[in-house]
Write a protein that holds these residues in place. Sequence first.
Motif, mmCIF file in Angstrom:
data_model
loop_
_atom_site.group_PDB
_atom_site.id
_atom_site.type_symbol
_atom_site.label_atom_id
_atom_site.label_comp_id
_atom_site.label_asym_id
_atom_site.label_seq_id
_atom_site.Cartn_x
_atom_site.Cartn_y
_atom_site.Cartn_z
ATOM 1 N N ARG A 280 0.831 -1.203 0.000
ATOM 2 C CA ARG A 280 0.000 0.000 0.000
ATOM 3 C C ARG A 280 0.868 1.257 0.000
ATOM 4 N NH1 ARG A 280 -3.034 -2.830 3.924
ATOM 5 N NH2 ARG A 280 -2.202 -1.481 5.591
ATOM 6 N N LEU A 281 1.950 1.225 0.785
ATOM 7 C CA LEU A 281 2.845 2.369 0.867
ATOM 8 C C LEU A 281 3.493 2.647 -0.489
ATOM 9 C CD1 LEU A 281 3.927 4.314 3.114
ATOM 10 C CD2 LEU A 281 5.931 2.819 3.259
ATOM 11 N N LYS A 282 3.889 1.589 -1.183
ATOM 12 C CA LYS A 282 4.540 1.754 -2.483
ATOM 13 C C LYS A 282 3.558 2.280 -3.532
ATOM 14 C CE LYS A 282 8.647 0.220 -1.335
ATOM 15 N NZ LYS A 282 9.817 1.123 -1.334
ATOM 16 N N ARG A 283 2.303 1.832 -3.450
ATOM 17 C CA ARG A 283 1.296 2.305 -4.412
ATOM 18 C C ARG A 283 1.041 3.801 -4.246
ATOM 19 N NH1 ARG A 283 -1.349 -2.715 -3.419
ATOM 20 N NH2 ARG A 283 -2.705 -1.721 -1.862
ATOM 21 N N LYS A 284 1.023 4.249 -2.983
ATOM 22 C CA LYS A 284 0.786 5.668 -2.711
ATOM 23 C C LYS A 284 2.039 6.502 -2.966
ATOM 24 C CE LYS A 284 -2.691 4.863 0.881
ATOM 25 N NZ LYS A 284 -3.011 5.055 2.332
ATOM 26 N N ASP A 285 3.194 5.848 -2.977
ATOM 27 C CA ASP A 285 4.481 6.543 -3.185
ATOM 28 C C ASP A 285 4.623 7.722 -2.212
ATOM 29 O OD1 ASP A 285 6.957 6.875 -4.325
ATOM 30 O OD2 ASP A 285 6.222 8.255 -5.872
ATOM 31 N N SER A 286 4.260 7.454 -0.949
ATOM 32 C CA SER A 286 4.210 8.536 0.030
ATOM 33 C C SER A 286 5.230 8.421 1.152
ATOM 34 C CB SER A 286 2.811 8.589 0.662
ATOM 35 O OG SER A 286 2.513 7.356 1.316
ATOM 36 N N GLY A 287 6.012 7.368 1.171
ATOM 37 C CA GLY A 287 6.960 7.207 2.262
ATOM 38 C C GLY A 287 7.994 6.148 1.952
ATOM 39 N N ASN A 288 8.917 5.939 2.891
ATOM 40 C CA ASN A 288 10.012 4.980 2.716
ATOM 41 C C ASN A 288 9.859 3.811 3.681
ATOM 42 O OD1 ASN A 288 12.056 6.575 0.882
ATOM 43 N ND2 ASN A 288 11.333 8.015 2.433
ATOM 44 N N VAL A 289 10.366 2.667 3.262
ATOM 45 C CA VAL A 289 10.404 1.496 4.123
ATOM 46 C C VAL A 289 11.819 1.398 4.693
ATOM 47 C CG1 VAL A 289 10.102 -0.998 4.294
ATOM 48 C CG2 VAL A 289 8.671 0.330 2.722
ATOM 49 N N ILE A 290 11.929 1.544 6.014
ATOM 50 C CA ILE A 290 13.225 1.541 6.697
ATOM 51 C C ILE A 290 13.331 0.282 7.546
ATOM 52 C CG2 ILE A 290 14.745 2.809 8.257
ATOM 53 C CD1 ILE A 290 13.013 5.309 7.641
#
Length: 466
Positions: A280-290
């Motif tokens: 979901r985060l990647k689809r929104k392109d709104s944040g990073n996975v740390i």
Amino acid sequence: MWPPLNPFQKGGDLKTPQSKEFRKKLKMATILFDIHGSTGHIHATLKIATILKDAGYQVLYALPADFKHIAEAKEFQTVTQLLPMLPSEIKLKKINGEFDADELSEMRRSLDQIKPDLVLLDENDSYKAIFYQILNCPVVLSQSMPDTARIKGIPPFTSYHLPSVRVYSRMSTEFLWIKRMVWFRLRLFYKFSFGRTALYRIVSGVTKKYRLSLFKIIETDRCNAFGIKGIPRLIISPKAFDFPHPEKKDVYRIGPLVDINREAKIDHPRYRLLFEYIARLKRKDSGNVIYVSMGTVSNYDIVRCTKFFARIVKVARWRPKDLVVLSTGKFFDTSQLLPLPDNMIVFETVPQIDLLQKCDFMITHGGMNSITECVFCGVPMLVYPLSRKWDQPGNSARVVYHGLGLRGRIEQDSAKTISRKINQLIENYQHYKGNVLKMKGQFEIQNNSTQIVEIIESIIANHGKK
């Protein structure tokens, strides 16, 4: 002192027998992997063992009972540290205050049963090479970290120093080595002469029994443990990742040799939920996975990890658009971190290689395995060395040198400093990502090499000829 066992040709050129008779005999050859009891050390050898097994060798692992499952999962035969043959398991017997070196007879009987054609010995346990040589068993040392030996212009890997061509840098490097070697030699002299540790009493007792000059056998110009003269060394740590330098004689850079697909998929509800969150985060392109992990050595320094993880919780709370995945290790009480922000998920362990392929960057302790896996997965790093006893500080310097990421000081950097360095990584992400991918290309070339087979063939064929 015995004549050095050096099965390689002068200058490091290999002359490998290729006859059908030798190849047929090779299928009966047994390689004993005597590896230090550490998850990282064992993982570093699995691909080497696989290549040798595919080449026709019989491969056997000597491991502590708690680590046997790692090799057995790859269908390698194991023995529990070859009881009671290895020094770590020998029961001390005092005769006039000295160790009874006749215990080597038990080691000899065990070797007669296994009949190894070669022992690949972890350099962290290099003292065992003395026993193998006394019993006329060929041995080669393997090292998963950068070279431990003193190299001109290259600082000890226990140091944070980033070398350069400047005079000040050269002087600092020389001073670091002198300081390290003086302290190391005094420590060894005390332990071998007056120490009460079983290991040093065993080594001292055996060398006295066989009338060997201990300090003529060992090498002390090292930054970790001590070396044994006259024995070839295989360095698994990638040459492309190191500082540029000429190789020493009888040192062979064979790495990286990484089984990048070694992990099984984990079918766990929380892990599946994590992947859905990432998607979901990647689809929104709104944040990073740390991804944050202090590796398998975190249990050795719980106090420092506890403070650092608490700072990571603060960082996650300040960065609500990013997803922070923390792997604490099995020995950490995760309840100490509660309450967690909504954008942070904590696991005891995760399949690291699988998770790295879905992350933007990793905050790591700087172990060689984690760095290698980050490179193969194309993941920039923020390195926080956990210990100065091992290669983590030196690895962090190499990460900075090659532009693979940034580093910090785990005891000094506040949560604000950590968050600021994360911003630096994000702002220059394409620069770091490009350097990581360039390094990955160099890693992949070496990772597909079967040079280790030629080296092992040469050792076995030439043993006893010199």
